[in-house]
Design a protein around this motif. Structure first.
Motif, short mmCIF file in Angstrom:
data_model
loop_
_atom_site.label_atom_id
_atom_site.label_comp_id
_atom_site.label_asym_id
_atom_site.label_seq_id
_atom_site.Cartn_x
_atom_site.Cartn_y
_atom_site.Cartn_z
N GLY A 13 11.91 22.43 -0.38
CA GLY A 13 10.53 22.52 -0.86
C GLY A 13 10.02 21.20 -1.38
O GLY A 13 10.75 20.20 -1.43
N ASP A 14 8.77 21.20 -1.77
CA ASP A 14 8.15 19.99 -2.31
C ASP A 14 8.64 19.76 -3.73
O ASP A 14 9.15 20.66 -4.39
N THR A 15 8.45 18.55 -4.20
CA THR A 15 8.83 18.23 -5.58
C THR A 15 7.64 17.69 -6.33
O THR A 15 6.60 17.36 -5.74
N THR A 41 2.70 18.86 -8.09
CA THR A 41 3.58 18.96 -6.92
C THR A 41 2.97 18.16 -5.77
O THR A 41 1.75 18.22 -5.52
N VAL A 42 3.82 17.40 -5.08
CA VAL A 42 3.37 16.53 -3.99
C VAL A 42 3.91 17.09 -2.67
O VAL A 42 5.11 17.34 -2.55
N ASP A 43 3.04 17.28 -1.71
CA ASP A 43 3.48 17.74 -0.39
C ASP A 43 4.40 16.70 0.24
O ASP A 43 4.14 15.49 0.16
N ARG A 44 5.46 17.18 0.88
CA ARG A 44 6.34 16.25 1.56
C ARG A 44 5.60 15.56 2.71
O ARG A 44 4.76 16.17 3.37
N GLY A 45 5.94 14.30 2.93
CA GLY A 45 5.27 13.55 3.98
C GLY A 45 5.81 12.14 4.07
O GLY A 45 6.84 11.80 3.47
N ALA A 92 0.83 -1.20 0.00
CA ALA A 92 0.00 0.00 0.00
C ALA A 92 0.87 1.25 0.00
O ALA A 92 0.84 2.06 0.93
N ILE A 93 1.64 1.42 -1.06
CA ILE A 93 2.53 2.57 -1.20
C ILE A 93 2.26 3.20 -2.56
O ILE A 93 2.74 2.72 -3.59
N PRO A 94 1.46 4.26 -2.60
CA PRO A 94 1.19 4.91 -3.89
C PRO A 94 2.40 5.68 -4.39
O PRO A 94 3.26 6.11 -3.60
N GLN A 95 2.46 5.88 -5.68
CA GLN A 95 3.56 6.65 -6.26
C GLN A 95 3.63 8.04 -5.67
O GLN A 95 4.71 8.60 -5.47
N GLN A 96 2.49 8.61 -5.33
CA GLN A 96 2.46 9.95 -4.76
C GLN A 96 3.26 10.01 -3.45
O GLN A 96 3.96 10.99 -3.18
N GLU A 97 3.18 8.96 -2.66
CA GLU A 97 3.90 8.97 -1.38
C GLU A 97 5.40 8.74 -1.57
O GLU A 97 6.20 9.15 -0.73
N TYR A 98 5.77 8.07 -2.66
CA TYR A 98 7.19 8.00 -2.99
C TYR A 98 7.72 9.41 -3.18
O TYR A 98 8.80 9.77 -2.67
N TYR A 99 6.97 10.24 -3.92
CA TYR A 99 7.44 11.60 -4.19
C TYR A 99 7.23 12.53 -2.99
O TYR A 99 7.87 13.59 -2.92
#
Length: 835
Positions: free
Chosen positions: A513-515, A529-533, A371-378
Motif C-alpha cells: 500500500g501507499d505510505t 498519504t502519498v500515492d505510489r509513483g 526537481a524532486i519534491p519530497q512527496q515523490e520521494y515518499y
C-alpha cells in the motif's frame, strides 16, 4: 644496495605525476556524505535556532553556511575540519558541554556521522544560494540536458577522414579540429595489449599472449600511421570478451555501485554469510552479457518475474540481493526508523545506480538542487515500504533488528530464521502477541484442513467460516509483525533441508500500500498519504499504472528501463566509458542532476546511449565499440599544444594514464609469480565463518586469508576490508561508488616495500624465472616481461647485471638476490599504472 637498486629502477619506470588523473577536493563521495548524512540533520534539528532566518541566532552561531559553521559563535569554532576535540558542534551533539538539540539527544549513529564528517575535513558545498530552488517547475526543469529525450545524432563530418576508425572517433575528432588540437599517435602493440587486457580482464597478458598479438599485427601490416591493425585488434578483443575473467573484472565494477559488502557495518557489524550469491550472480550476468535492461529489472523485481526453471527462479531471487545487502543499523531501537532507513538505502542505491539522481536527498525536504519534491520521494518509499527485505543476521548480542532469509527449494520459497537469537526486550509485549497469533494461525490452519476432509454437508458451512477466521488472523499477524523489530516467523521452517538454498533478497509484503509523507523525515511524524509513483521530471511517456495488490517494484523497474527514460541509458554508457578512459563523458558518474557535471561531448553521449539500446542493451557490444575506437588506442604521450590548450585532456587528444585498481595490483602480482588460481571458489570466507558480530563474537582476523584466488572473491566485511585492497583506495562498502578515488600516500609505498604478501610474490617470481630461463640476461628479460609485459632496455639489463655482480654470491646470484630484483619490479610505478 637494495635501496639504490630500487631508486635506480624506479627512476626508469616512474610515470610523470602530471599525466595522472588528479582527484578533486572535496571528493564526490565526501560531498554525497554531506548531502545525505549532515545537511538533513542541520536543516531539521538546527536551522530553527541557528540560521540566517532565525530572529536571534542563539549564541551568535549560524549553521546554514560553511563559513558560519566553521567560524562558530560566542563560545568558539563550531567545526574545525579534521579536529574532533576543537569542534564544539560535535561536543554539543555528544552532550559534553552544550546540549544540542536541547530537547532530545540525537541517535549515536547521527553523532558518529558528524564525527566522521569532521575527520574527513568537513566537506561542505554551501556557497551561496544560486542552485537552491524554492518552487519546482517541472517543465522548466526538463529543459536541463539530462532530462531531454535521447535522440541519436548524425555522425559529424571531419577534415581528416582517414583518422577515425569508428563513429566514436568522428565525434571526438570534430571537437579536436574545432580547437585546432591534433591527437597523439597510436600506442604500440605491446602497450595496447597490456592496456586492453587490464581493462577487460583486470589481468596482465602473458608474454606468450603479447607475442601472439604482436605477430598478428605484423601479419596484418603495421605502418607508422597504423600500428594497430583493426583485424588484429578485433580478434584480440573478441577473445577477451569471451573470457570468464571478463565477468570478474566488470562484475567488480558493478559491485562498487551496488555497495556490496558481507556484513551490516555500523555499530553492530553482523555478517552476511549469504551475500556471496549476489556477487556470483553479478559475475555470471556480465559473462553472459545479460541485457542491461534485464539486469536492472532482475535486481529490483526478480522475485516477481516468471521463471522457466527452478534454477532461473533461484537466480531471479538472488538478484534482488541488490536491495538487501546495504548497511543496517542493528542497534536502532525504533522499528519504524529502522524500516525507513532500509527504504532510504534502497531508494538511494536504485536512483543513483540506474538514474544518476540523488533522490535520497529529498527524504526530509524537497531536493535542494533537482526537481524532486519530497512527496515523490515518499511515492517511491511506498513501493519499497510494500516490500519485505530479508537480510539475515542472528539475534541477540545487541542485535535489536534481527532479520530472516529466504529459503529456495526448487520452486518453493519460504522465510527462515537465522542465528536463533532473541529479539530485544523493548518489543517483548509485541513479540508475545506475534507468538500468540502464530499459534492461533496454526490452530486455524489445522481446523481448515480437518473440515476440508469432512464430507458432511454441515462441515462445508463451518469450512467457509473457518477460512474467513483464518484470513482475518493472518491479517492481524501481518500487522503485528510490522510493529516488531522483525520477530522471527515461528510458522516458517528452519533451514533443515539440505536442498534448500538460503538467499538474501526481497519479496512483496502481504499487504502492499501507499505510505505517508514523514515530516522532516521523522519516521513517527506523519503527514498525508502519498500515492505510489515515479519521478515526474524523468517521466517523458505515459504513466505506468501501479497495481493495488503488489508493491510496484516491477513497474518501477520497467519505468527505469523504458527507452523513453532520458537517464538510464546515458548513465550506463557513461559508466562504461569511464572504466575505459579514466573519466566519464559526464565526470560525476553518479550524479546527472544540476549539481553534477555537464557532458564534455553531449552528442557523443547520446549517440552511445541510443546505440546501446539499439544493440539490445549489450554491455559487451558497447565495450567492443569503444576499445576499437582510435581514441582508446591512442598513446599516453603528450605534446605542448595539448598540455597548453587542454591540460586535463577533456577533449581526449591522448589516452589517460591510469593507476590500476587495488584488485588488479594484487592479481597482477599473483599472475606474474605464477601463483594465481583462476578457479572461482564456492562461497566465501564469510560464509565459512558464519553468522556473528564482527569485533565482538567474531574476531576480524578470522577473515584474513592466504587465498590465491582473484581479488573479487576476497571477503568484503565492512570495517575489515583486506589490507591489500584498502591501501589502494578500495571504496567504502557502505556507500555507492561509481568512480574510486586515487590517492598517493606513504602507506602505499610502505606496503609495497614491507608487505609479506608482496615479498612472497617477489620470491615466487624469482623461483619462476629461475625455472623458465637459464642465463642472467634471459632471467632479467623474463622477469620484465612477466611483471611489466615488456622486454627490458639494454640500459636496464646492464644496470641489473651490475647490481647482481656486486651483491650476488659467486659463481652466480642466489634466489634471494633475484627476489630483490623481482621485488623492485613489482614495487615500481610502471607496474601499478596503465600507459
Amino acid at each position: 644496495m637494495r635501496v639504490a637498486l630500487s631508486l635506480l629502477l624506479t627512476a626508469a619506470c616512474t610515470i610523470p605525476a602530471s599525466h595522472c588523473l588528479a582527484a578533486e577536493q572535496p571528493t564526490r563521495a565526501e560531498l554525497q556524505f554531506f548531502e545525505t548524512k549532515i545537511r538533513p540533520v542541520l536543516v531539521n534539528q538546527c536551522y530553527e535556532c541557528h540560521s540566517s532566518k532565525s530572529k536571534e541566532p542563539k549564541g551568535g552561531l549560524l549553521l546554514d553556511t560553511r563559513e558560519g559553521i566553521r567560524r562558530g559563535g560566542e563560545s568558539g569554532h563550531g567545526v574545525v575540519p579534521g579536529n574532533l576535540d576543537e569542534s564544539l558542534v560535535l561536543s554539543a551533539l555528544r552532550y559534553e558541554s552544550f546540549e544540542m538539540p536541547p530537547d532530545k539527544q540525537l541517535p549515536e549513529t547521527v553523532v558518529a556521522d558528524f564525527a566522521r564528517w569532521i575527520e574527513m575535513g568537513a566537506p561542505d558545498p554551501r556557497e551561496g544560494e544560486s542552485l537552491v530552488q524554492n518552487k519546482i517547475d517541472f517543465e522548466k526543469a526538463r529543459s536541463y540536458w539530462a532530462y531531454q529525450p535521447i535522440a541519436k545524432p548524425g555522425v559529424p563530418q571531419v577534415h581528416n577522414a582517414a583518422w577515425p576508425r569508428t563513429d566514436v572517433d568522428a565525434f571526438l575528432l570534430a571537437r579536436l579540429e574545432a580547437e585546432k588540437l591534433p591527437p597523439v599517435v597510436d600506442a604500440d602493440p605491446v602497450t595496447f595489449a597490456r592496456r586492453v587486457y587490464f581493462d577487460l580482464l583486470g589481468l596482465p597478458p602473458s608474454p606468450e599472449e603479447v607475442d601472439q598479438f604482436v605477430a598478428e599485427c605484423n601479419a596484418a601490416g603495421v605502418s607508422p600511421a597504423n600500428s594497430l591493425p583493426a583485424a588484429a585488434v578485433e580478434r584480440l578483443v573478441d577473445r577477451l570478451l569471451e573470457s570468464p575473467q571478463f565477468g570478474e573484472r566488470w562484475g567488480r565494477h558493478w559491485l562498487d555501485v551496488a555497495r556490496f559488502g558481507e556484513s551490516t557495518g555500523m555499530e553492530r557489524n553482523f555478517t552476511y554469510p549469504h551475500a556471496w550469491r549476489y556477487r556470483d550472480w553479478v559475475i555470471e550476468a556480465f559473462n553472459a552479457d545479460k541485457p542491461y535492461s534485464q539486469f536492472i529489472i532482475e535486481q529490483i523485481a526478480g522475485d516477481l518475474l516468471p521463471a522457466e526453471s527452478a534454477a532461473d527462479r533461484l537466480r531471479n531471487i538472488v538478484a534482488t540481493g541488490f536491495l538487501a545487502l546495504g548497511p543496517k543499523s542493528l542497534n536502532e531501537r525504533n522499528a519504524e526508523q529502522f524500516a525507513m532507513d532500509i527504504v532510504d538505502d534502497q531508494i538511494d542505491v536504485a536512483s543513483r545506480a540506474f538514474l544518476g539522481l540523488t533522490v535520497a536527498c529529498a527524504r526530509c525536504h524537497d531536493h535542494k538542487f533537482d526537481a524532486i519534491p519530497q512527496q515523490e520521494y515518499y511515492a517511491l518509499a511506498g513501493i519499497f515500504r510494500s516490500t519485505d527485505t530479508f537480510y539475515g543476521t542472528g539475534g541477540g548480542a545487541g542485535n535489536r533488528q534481527a532479520g530472516s532469509l529466504l529459503a529456495v527449494d526448487g520452486t518453493r520459497v519460504t522465510v527462515v530464521r537465522t542465528g536463533g537469537g532473541q529479539a530485544n526486550q523493548a518489543n517483548a509485549a509485541t513479540q508475545g502477541n506475534v507468538k500468540q497469533l502464530n499459534a492461533q494461525v496454526r490452530k486455524l490452519e489445522a481446523n481448515v484442513e480437518r473440515l476440508k476432509a469432512n464430507p458432511a454437508p454441515a462441515a462445508k458451512n463451518r469450512l467457509a467460516k473457518a477460512q474467513q477466521q483464518l484470513e482475518q488472523a493472518r491479517k492481524r499477524l501481518v500487522a503485528a509483525r510490522r510493529k516488531t523489530t522483525d520477530v522471527p516467523d515461528d510458522t516458517a521452517p528452519k533451514p533443515d533441508s539440505s536442498s534448500a538454498i538460503l538467499v538474501m533478497g526481497v519479496r512483496d509484503a502481504a499487504q502492499p500500500g501507499d505510505t505517508q509523507l514523514r515530516l522532516r523525515g521523522e519516521p513517527d511524524d506523519r503527514g498525508d498519504t502519498v500515492d505510489r509513483g515515479f519521478l515526474t521530471v524523468a517521466s517523458l511517456g505515459d504513466k505506468h499504472a501501479l497495481p493495488a495488490d503488489a508493491s510496484g517494484r516491477l513497474q518501477l523497474a520497467q519505468w527505469i528501463v523504458d527507452p523513453r527514460n532520458p537517464l538510464t541509458a546515458r548513465v550506463a554508457v557513461n559508466r562504461i566509458w569511464q572504466h575505459l578512459f579514466g573519466r566519464g563523458l559526464v565526470a560525476s558518474v553518479d550524479n546527472f542532476g544540476t549539481n553534477g557535471d555537464r557532458p564534455t561531448h553531449p552528442e557523443l553521449l547520446d549517440y552511445l546511449a541510443a546505440r546501446f539500446m539499439e544493440d539490445g542493451w549489450s554491455v559487451k557490444r558497447q565495450v567492443k565499440l569503444l576499445v576499437q575506437s582510435r581514441a582508446y588506442q591512442l598513446d599516453c604521450a603528450s605534446h605542448p599544444a595539448g598540455l597548453s590548450a587542454d591540460p586535463d585532456n577533456h577533449l581526449l587528444w591522448r589516452q589517460n594514464q591510469r593507476r590500476l585498481e587495488a584488485e588488479s595490483i594484487r592479481d597482477a602480482m599473483l599472475a606474474a609469480s605464477g601463483q594465481l588460481d583462476l578457479q572461482p571458489p564456492v562461497g566465501s570466507v564469510v560464509s565459512q565463518v558464519g553468522d556473528g558480530d564482527v569485533g565482538r563474537g567474531i574476531s576480524p582476523d578470522r577473515f584474513e586469508t592466504l587465498s590465491a584466488k582473484r581479488s573479487v572473491y576476497l571477503p568484503i566485511v565492512r570495517s575489515a576490508v583486506p589490507e591489500s585492497l584498502q591501501v589502494f583506495d578500495f571504496p567504502e562498502a557502505s556507500i555507492l561508488t561509481g568512480q574510486r578515488e586515487v590517492t598517493t600516500v606513504p602507506l602505499q609505498a610502505l606496503y609495497m616495500l614491507n608487505s609479506p604478501f608482496v615479498l612472497a610474490q617477489a620470491k615466487a617470481l624469482a623461483t619462476r624465472i629461475g625455472a623458465e630461463a637459464d642465463s642472467t640476461q634471459q632471467r632479467i628479460e623474463r622477469a620484465f616481461r612477466l611483471a611489466l609485459c615488456r622486454p627490458p632496455t639494454a640500459d636496464e639489463v646492464s644496470r641489473i647485471e651490475g647490481y647482481l655482480a656486486e651483491i650476488g654470491q659467486q659463481p652466480a646470484p642466489s634466489e634471494d638476490d633475484w627476489a630483490k630484483v623481482c621485488h623492485v619490479l613489482l614495487a615500481s610505478a610502471e607496474f601499478r599504472y596503465l600507459q
